[in-house]
Design a protein around this motif. Structure first.
Motif, PDB file in Angstrom:
ATOM      1  N   ILE A   1       0.991  -1.365  -0.309  1.00  0.00           N
ATOM      2  CA  ILE A   1      -0.136  -0.329  -0.027  1.00  0.00           C
ATOM      3  C   ILE A   1       1.167   1.527  -0.157  1.00  0.00           C
ATOM      4  CG2 ILE A   1      -1.872   1.021   1.215  1.00  0.00           C
ATOM      5  CD1 ILE A   1      -2.700  -1.183   2.898  1.00  0.00           C
ATOM      6  N   LYS A   2       1.164   2.200  -1.197  1.00  0.00           N
ATOM      7  CA  LYS A   2       1.012   3.348  -0.813  1.00  0.00           C
ATOM      8  C   LYS A   2       0.215   4.511  -0.953  1.00  0.00           C
ATOM      9  CE  LYS A   2       5.809   1.457  -4.158  1.00  0.00           C
ATOM     10  NZ  LYS A   2       4.814   0.261  -4.360  1.00  0.00           N
ATOM     11  N   THR A   3       0.716   5.611  -0.312  1.00  0.00           N
ATOM     12  CA  THR A   3       0.230   6.747   0.383  1.00  0.00           C
ATOM     13  C   THR A   3       0.480   7.538  -1.530  1.00  0.00           C
ATOM     14  OG1 THR A   3       1.690   7.922   0.778  1.00  0.00           O
ATOM     15  CG2 THR A   3      -0.079   6.768   2.431  1.00  0.00           C
ATOM     16  N   LYS A   4      -0.398   8.613  -1.860  1.00  0.00           N
ATOM     17  CA  LYS A   4       0.029   9.774  -3.081  1.00  0.00           C
ATOM     18  C   LYS A   4       1.873   9.766  -3.049  1.00  0.00           C
ATOM     19  CE  LYS A   4      -0.350  13.759  -5.305  1.00  0.00           C
ATOM     20  NZ  LYS A   4      -1.455  15.264  -5.567  1.00  0.00           N
ATOM     21  N   TYR A   5       2.082  10.189  -1.869  1.00  0.00           N
ATOM     22  CA  TYR A   5       3.308  10.975  -1.756  1.00  0.00           C
ATOM     23  C   TYR A   5       4.321   9.995  -1.765  1.00  0.00           C
ATOM     24  CZ  TYR A   5       0.911  15.343  -0.628  1.00  0.00           C
ATOM     25  OH  TYR A   5       0.997  16.935  -0.680  1.00  0.00           O
ATOM     26  N   GLU A   6       3.835   8.433  -0.905  1.00  0.00           N
ATOM     27  CA  GLU A   6       5.153   7.757  -1.049  1.00  0.00           C
ATOM     28  C   GLU A   6       5.535   7.142  -1.943  1.00  0.00           C
ATOM     29  OE1 GLU A   6       5.621   3.124   1.035  1.00  0.00           O
ATOM     30  OE2 GLU A   6       4.193   4.036   1.784  1.00  0.00           O
ATOM     31  N   GLN A   7       4.291   6.834  -3.409  1.00  0.00           N
ATOM     32  CA  GLN A   7       4.350   7.211  -4.094  1.00  0.00           C
ATOM     33  C   GLN A   7       5.584   7.801  -4.991  1.00  0.00           C
ATOM     34  OE1 GLN A   7       3.626   4.228  -5.857  1.00  0.00           O
ATOM     35  NE2 GLN A   7       5.000   4.348  -7.476  1.00  0.00           N
ATOM     36  N   LEU A   8       5.435   9.020  -4.618  1.00  0.00           N
ATOM     37  CA  LEU A   8       6.158  10.387  -6.030  1.00  0.00           C
ATOM     38  C   LEU A   8       7.257   9.866  -4.653  1.00  0.00           C
ATOM     39  CD1 LEU A   8       4.098  13.664  -5.027  1.00  0.00           C
ATOM     40  CD2 LEU A   8       4.257  11.640  -7.043  1.00  0.00           C
ATOM     41  N   PHE A   9       7.488   9.761  -4.005  1.00  0.00           N
ATOM     42  CA  PHE A   9       8.635   9.023  -3.445  1.00  0.00           C
ATOM     43  C   PHE A   9       9.814   7.932  -3.750  1.00  0.00           C
ATOM     44  CE2 PHE A   9       7.612  11.032   0.560  1.00  0.00           C
ATOM     45  CZ  PHE A   9       7.628  12.829   0.077  1.00  0.00           C
ATOM     46  N   PHE A  10       9.396   7.343  -3.824  1.00  0.00           N
ATOM     47  CA  PHE A  10       9.318   6.421  -4.468  1.00  0.00           C
ATOM     48  C   PHE A  10       9.852   5.677  -6.308  1.00  0.00           C
ATOM     49  CE2 PHE A  10       8.380   1.616  -6.804  1.00  0.00           C
ATOM     50  CZ  PHE A  10       9.555   0.398  -6.139  1.00  0.00           C
ATOM     51  N   ASP A  11       8.840   7.062  -6.472  1.00  0.00           N
ATOM     52  CA  ASP A  11       9.539   6.813  -8.547  1.00  0.00           C
ATOM     53  C   ASP A  11      10.358   8.466  -8.950  1.00  0.00           C
ATOM     54  OD1 ASP A  11       6.873   5.512  -8.600  1.00  0.00           O
ATOM     55  OD2 ASP A  11       5.532   7.206  -9.339  1.00  0.00           O
ATOM     56  N   LYS A  12      11.154   8.700  -7.560  1.00  0.00           N
ATOM     57  CA  LYS A  12      12.219   9.556  -7.677  1.00  0.00           C
ATOM     58  C   LYS A  12      13.179   8.407  -6.979  1.00  0.00           C
ATOM     59  CE  LYS A  12       9.708  14.514  -7.430  1.00  0.00           C
ATOM     60  NZ  LYS A  12       9.792  15.035  -6.329  1.00  0.00           N
ATOM     61  N   GLY A  13      13.302   7.540  -6.542  1.00  0.00           N
ATOM     62  CA  GLY A  13      14.058   6.355  -6.517  1.00  0.00           C
ATOM     63  C   GLY A  13      14.822   6.763  -5.098  1.00  0.00           C
ATOM     64  N   PHE A  14      14.260   7.766  -3.605  1.00  0.00           N
ATOM     65  CA  PHE A  14      14.720   7.463  -2.355  1.00  0.00           C
ATOM     66  C   PHE A  14      13.789   6.354  -1.664  1.00  0.00           C
ATOM     67  CE2 PHE A  14      13.110  12.305  -3.692  1.00  0.00           C
ATOM     68  CZ  PHE A  14      14.105  12.770  -3.226  1.00  0.00           C
ATOM     69  N   THR A  15      14.448   6.693  -1.027  1.00  0.00           N
ATOM     70  CA  THR A  15      14.194   4.758   0.040  1.00  0.00           C
ATOM     71  C   THR A  15      13.218   4.928   0.766  1.00  0.00           C
ATOM     72  OG1 THR A  15      16.099   5.365   1.138  1.00  0.00           O
ATOM     73  CG2 THR A  15      16.262   4.361  -1.103  1.00  0.00           C
ATOM     74  N   ILE A  16      12.852   3.773   1.643  1.00  0.00           N
ATOM     75  CA  ILE A  16      11.934   4.434   2.024  1.00  0.00           C
ATOM     76  C   ILE A  16      12.247   3.127   3.418  1.00  0.00           C
ATOM     77  CG2 ILE A  16       9.307   3.480   2.977  1.00  0.00           C
ATOM     78  CD1 ILE A  16       9.635   5.285   0.853  1.00  0.00           C
ATOM     79  N   ASN A  17      12.038   4.759   4.444  1.00  0.00           N
ATOM     80  CA  ASN A  17      12.728   3.899   5.799  1.00  0.00           C
ATOM     81  C   ASN A  17      11.218   2.489   6.518  1.00  0.00           C
ATOM     82  OD1 ASN A  17      15.834   5.244   6.252  1.00  0.00           O
ATOM     83  ND2 ASN A  17      14.221   6.676   5.671  1.00  0.00           N
ATOM     84  N   TYR A  18      11.353   2.115   7.533  1.00  0.00           N
ATOM     85  CA  TYR A  18      10.448   1.464   8.078  1.00  0.00           C
ATOM     86  C   TYR A  18      10.566   0.805   9.625  1.00  0.00           C
ATOM     87  CZ  TYR A  18       6.721  -1.362   9.811  1.00  0.00           C
ATOM     88  OH  TYR A  18       6.002  -2.911  10.535  1.00  0.00           O
ATOM     89  N   LEU A  19      10.351   1.497  10.594  1.00  0.00           N
ATOM     90  CA  LEU A  19       9.874   0.112  12.536  1.00  0.00           C
ATOM     91  C   LEU A  19       8.986  -0.354  12.439  1.00  0.00           C
ATOM     92  CD1 LEU A  19       9.793   2.159  15.054  1.00  0.00           C
ATOM     93  CD2 LEU A  19      11.633   4.160  14.026  1.00  0.00           C
ATOM     94  N   GLN A  20       8.850  -1.293  13.367  1.00  0.00           N
ATOM     95  CA  GLN A  20       7.980  -1.306  13.798  1.00  0.00           C
ATOM     96  C   GLN A  20       8.891  -1.516  15.385  1.00  0.00           C
ATOM     97  OE1 GLN A  20       6.213  -5.608  14.204  1.00  0.00           O
ATOM     98  NE2 GLN A  20       6.866  -5.814  12.151  1.00  0.00           N
ATOM     99  N   CYS A  21       7.421  -2.075  16.424  1.00  0.00           N
ATOM    100  CA  CYS A  21       8.461  -1.777  17.952  1.00  0.00           C
ATOM    101  C   CYS A  21       6.563  -2.078  18.583  1.00  0.00           C
ATOM    102  CB  CYS A  21       8.867  -1.145  18.286  1.00  0.00           C
ATOM    103  SG  CYS A  21       7.931   1.186  18.210  1.00  0.00           S
TER     104      CYS A  21
END
Length: 200
Positions: A175-195
């Motif tokens: 699942i990608k938000t609009k902004y996440e898709q934009l970041f992804f398309d520009k080649g940015f990596t996505i940081n994620y954590l769960q705890c």
């Protein structure tokens, strides 16, 4: 959620709104609710609540939920600083924070959604062993957040600085938000954590 329920909904989301005893998941600063909607479609036996201060944003999420016939979705318009007015302690099973404003300047630190004052609130709202998730494109916010969740004694920490090449990728279901898709398309990596909150 209509305003008449504002004063009575705390502690009563399952009985008075969803009319079931299913787990509750919050998405804070949900914007248009894209993530809330995506998760609700994937997990029909879980209740999802998107929270945002912008009414026009959550109105779009609400309309999408209505169009899709989703009965396990709600949206709450409020400032996150006041979230404890609408949820009692241990009423929530999971919290997602997806692409929050990184508030990069030092004087903005207290406004970061992973500042200790917010993390303390999340621990109060979550059940013992409840899960906190963060997704961000900001390396600085991510580094800060990793430090703070450990200082605040969250447990069972898992994280990655490149979600889409990580073994943790399946957790977010693509699942990608609009902004996440934009970041992804520009080649940015996505940081994620769960705890998780401590089980006492």
């Amino acid at each position: 959620m209509g305003k008449p329920r504002y004063k009575t909904i705390k502690g009563n989301w399952r009985t008075d709104y969803f009319e079931n005893q299913n787990p509750i998941v919050l998405e804070l600063a949900c914007g248009k609710g894209e993530y809330t909607i995506g998760l609700a479609q994937a997990f029909p036996d879980v209740n999802f609540i998107g929270v945002d201060i912008k009414g026009d944003r959550i109105a779009r999420g609400s309309q999408a939920a209505h169009t899709l016939g989703l009965s396990n979705v709600a949206f709450l318009r409020t400032d996150i600083n006041f979230i404890t007015e609408f949820f009692k302690e241990q009423e929530v099973n999971e919290i997602w924070v997806t692409f929050p404003d990184p508030q990069p300047r030092p004087k903005q630190e207290k406004h970061r959604l992973t500042h200790p004052r917010f993390l303390t609130t999340y621990k109060r709202l979550l059940t013992p062993g409840g899960t906190f998730h963060l997704k961000t494109d900001s390396p600085a916010l991510f580094s800060y957040s990793l430090e703070k969740v450990q200082e605040e004694k969250f447990t069972d920490l898992h994280y990655t600085t490149d979600l889409y090449t990580s073994s943790l990728n399946g957790i977010h279901l693509g699942i990608k938000t609009k902004y996440e898709q934009l970041f992804f398309d520009k080649g940015f990596t996505i940081n994620y954590l769960q705890c998780k909150t401590p089980v006492i």
